[in-house]
Design a protein around this motif. Structure first.
Motif, PDB file in Angstrom:
ATOM      1  N   ALA A  41      46.674  66.577  30.043  1.00  0.00           N
ATOM      2  CA  ALA A  41      46.652  65.220  29.518  1.00  0.00           C
ATOM      3  C   ALA A  41      45.326  64.544  29.826  1.00  0.00           C
ATOM      4  CB  ALA A  41      47.818  64.422  30.104  1.00  0.00           C
ATOM      5  N   ASN A  42      45.139  63.368  29.261  1.00  0.00           N
ATOM      6  CA  ASN A  42      43.869  62.659  29.352  1.00  0.00           C
ATOM      7  C   ASN A  42      43.466  62.327  30.775  1.00  0.00           C
ATOM      8  OD1 ASN A  42      41.685  61.752  27.910  1.00  0.00           O
ATOM      9  ND2 ASN A  42      42.489  59.691  27.615  1.00  0.00           N
ATOM     10  N   LYS A  46      40.529  66.865  34.194  1.00  0.00           N
ATOM     11  CA  LYS A  46      39.745  67.938  33.585  1.00  0.00           C
ATOM     12  C   LYS A  46      38.243  67.668  33.681  1.00  0.00           C
ATOM     13  CE  LYS A  46      41.565  67.755  29.461  1.00  0.00           C
ATOM     14  NZ  LYS A  46      42.280  66.470  29.662  1.00  0.00           N
ATOM     15  N   GLU A 165      35.552  68.309  26.485  1.00  0.00           N
ATOM     16  CA  GLU A 165      36.127  67.649  25.312  1.00  0.00           C
ATOM     17  C   GLU A 165      35.158  67.645  24.114  1.00  0.00           C
ATOM     18  OE1 GLU A 165      39.182  66.796  25.312  1.00  0.00           O
ATOM     19  OE2 GLU A 165      39.791  66.250  27.327  1.00  0.00           O
ATOM     20  N   HIS A 168      36.278  65.901  20.713  1.00  0.00           N
ATOM     21  CA  HIS A 168      36.801  64.529  20.721  1.00  0.00           C
ATOM     22  C   HIS A 168      36.112  63.649  19.677  1.00  0.00           C
ATOM     23  CE1 HIS A 168      38.638  60.911  22.281  1.00  0.00           C
ATOM     24  NE2 HIS A 168      37.453  60.338  22.352  1.00  0.00           N
ATOM     25  N   GLN A 197      41.490  68.320  25.340  1.00  0.00           N
ATOM     26  CA  GLN A 197      42.776  67.717  25.048  1.00  0.00           C
ATOM     27  C   GLN A 197      43.343  68.291  23.751  1.00  0.00           C
ATOM     28  OE1 GLN A 197      42.678  63.499  25.415  1.00  0.00           O
ATOM     29  NE2 GLN A 197      44.897  63.267  25.363  1.00  0.00           N
ATOM     30  N   THR A 199      44.635  70.996  22.489  1.00  0.00           N
ATOM     31  CA  THR A 199      45.190  72.233  23.054  1.00  0.00           C
ATOM     32  C   THR A 199      45.167  73.377  22.052  1.00  0.00           C
ATOM     33  OG1 THR A 199      46.595  70.944  24.541  1.00  0.00           O
ATOM     34  CG2 THR A 199      47.233  73.237  24.143  1.00  0.00           C
ATOM     35  N   TYR A 236      52.051  69.753  24.855  1.00  0.00           N
ATOM     36  CA  TYR A 236      50.661  69.694  24.397  1.00  0.00           C
ATOM     37  C   TYR A 236      50.440  70.100  22.944  1.00  0.00           C
ATOM     38  CZ  TYR A 236      50.098  69.428  29.420  1.00  0.00           C
ATOM     39  OH  TYR A 236      50.202  69.056  30.745  1.00  0.00           O
TER      40      TYR A 236
END
Length: 239
Positions: A41-42, A46, A165, A168, A197, A199, A236
């Motif tokens: 998750a956010n 990570k 990410e 994103h 994120q 997945t 996810y």
């Protein structure tokens, strides 16, 4: 280091900021040339994980790269070991040209005789950048800026590429192109540690992965096994 040894070996790692630890007792590894992802998750930690590998976050435990302990090592020394970090957010130098941005990635290896060859490799990987070499990076689209920051990292000719990410905020077509780029980089023998994120993307490109929840590794395995895990699919993948 023998062929059986990991390139990156993290054991019992805790790390965080003034408010407290974000990562708790993390253990993971990346073999030479391996493509590994970390999903979660956010707020799972990570990005903190990659920042810790790059020496930007205080840590305790063991974090070894090709046998060299990175915990306590000054952050500016880490790129010279062969670790390139692409942080989240497409951090270009907006008033500098595309070419100047890309070449900054070679600062740690600026005396190398392979710079011209490496620049050609990056521009072949991202032909659109070759068309925009003299353009100011701040005028590029989001996808083009992501090409710049990845190309800048590749100028180091890293043994380990850290990707935070990278998909994103990008259009699906750009994400598909990045998918192909990451696989192409991996095929050159560069190890990749990807945190995502997205997945589905992460598990489609990596060979192995870890699931991070609240700063702890709760699951690991092959990308195929994680993609088929009921908990991962529900949490996810939205399945």
């Amino acid at each position: 280091m023998t062929s059986a040894d990991p390139l990156l070996a993290i054991e019992g790692l805790s790390a965080g900021y003034d408010a407290g630890d974000v990562l708790h007792d993390i253990s993971l590894s990346v073999a030479p040339g391996e493509f590994v992802c970390v999903i979660g998750a956010n707020t799972a930690g990570k990005s903190t994980l990659l920042r810790t590998v790059s020496g930007l976050v205080a840590a305790c435990g063991s974090l070894r790269f090709d046998g060299t302990e990175l915990v306590g090592l000054a952050a500016h020394r880490i790129p010279g070991l062969g670790i390139a970090h692409v942080p989240e957010g497409r951090h270009v130098f907006p008033d500098m040209t595309v070419d100047e941005n890309v070449m900054l990635g070679a600062y740690a290896v600026r005396k190398s005789a392979r710079l011209a060859e490496r620049r050609d490799y990056v521009l072949d990987m991202f032909p659109r950048l070759r068309e925009r070499l003299t353009q100011r990076a701040g005028t590029l689209s989001g996808g083009e800026q992501q090409m710049v920051v990845i190309g800048r990292a590749l100028m180091l000719e890293p043994r380990l590429l850290l990707l935070d990410e990278p998909s994103h905020g990008l259009a699906p077509k750009v994400v598909d192109d990045l998918h192909d780029t990451f696989l192409a980089v991996s095929r050159t023998g560069t190890a990749i540690l990807l945190v995502e994120q997205n997945t589905a993307l992460a598990l489609s490109v990596a060979s192995r992965g870890y699931v991070l929840e609240s700063g702890r590794i709760v699951l690991s395995g092959s990308a195929e096994a994680l993609a088929g895990d009921d908990a991962v699919r529900t949490a996810y993948l939205g399945l």
